[in-house]
Scaffold this active site. Sequence first.
Site: not given
Ligand code: AOF
Ligand code: ZN
Length: 341
Positions: A53, A87, A201, A205
């Site tokens: 966002e 956000c 493994t 390997d």
């Molecule tokens: C959103 N938009 O692009 C993403 C979200 O530690 P932070 O602040 O980066 O928050 C991570 C959490 O935010 C993640 O566990 C998920 O719940 C949310 N991700 N949310 O609105 C985003 N990447």
């Molecule tokens: Zn967010």
Amino acid sequence: MNSDEIFIDRCIEIAQKGKLYVAPNPMVGCLFVQDGVIVSEGYHQKFGGSHAEVNAYNSLPSEVDPQSCEVYVSLEPCSYHGKTPPCADLLIKLKPKRVVVGCLDPNPKVSGAGVKTLIDAGIEVIVGVLREKCELLNKYFFKAQKHNLPYVTLKWAQTNNKFMARESDSLESSKISDLRNDSFVHQLRASHQAILVGANTINIDDPLLDVRYSEGNNPIKVILSPDLSVDFEKQTFNFGKTLVFNKTDNKESANYQLIQTNPYALEIILSNLFERGIYSVLVEGGIQVIQAFLDAELWDEAIIIESNKSWNNGRKAPKLNGIPSLVHQAYDDNISFFNKS
Ligand code: AOF
Ligand code: ZN
């Protein structure tokens, strides 16, 4: 598809640009749309970085008033301070005409709270456009958030008469899959946070377990060695991070970390990986380890690469009953994908 679906579909498409770099966070895409026209796009680009966002808002041309836009986002806007601010608060400040959300965020810290904050602030919100597709996009994240365990992908190669490995005294080549499919295997490695194998493994390997035939980061290496029989002189210990789960010792050295687990059970090991922020594990072998995951029903997806080669003898691959969700021919191999349930 109606226009909401078309825009959420575009969110899903751009979200995938973050595939190799956002884990354990989800991939998320966001659009600002004015009078049916996309005026800006953003996606979550890397772990710890700004959310979709914020990136979409930052690329909004200055002459466009956010209040005249609708915002589309593939995952519910977050509502708490993590590494970045919420956000949902940003959107409340911007006052868009409407927010269209693909699916709710399974993270217990969000889980509906983001949508509720927006609605409470008087913003019109629609939830669940292409919900299943949005959830599938983040299948690792959903599994981990809902079950506190990482998503487990089993992957093995077998000959067309179902052999997976040579007998231990054999001098014949043990390569099964088509060399031209190595980049596919390395894409799988790069898209998982960890790669897991048994001590045999490593000892037999001597694999590197890295990503060298495709783009992306090396996964964390996880070795199961209950009695610490793994040979620490093997080449995989020369780089990166390696966790060795065993029954007896906890120790951290420059090249590896020993982790004692009591009781020594796959579920405990997976739960330990989850606690470390590892949300996806690729299990690459060998036979016993893959069979143990199958027997314990601790897997989510299995990918079998079956070559057109036939061997006279060897050790048989695990058997998987069920119908693949997808089979495709790749060079001299057939690759089948199975989902557990
Ligand atoms: C959103 N938009 O692009 C993403 C979200 O530690 P932070 O602040 O980066 O928050 C991570 C959490 O935010 C993640 O566990 C998920 O719940 C949310 N991700 N949310 O609105 C985003 N990447
Ligand atoms: Zn967010």
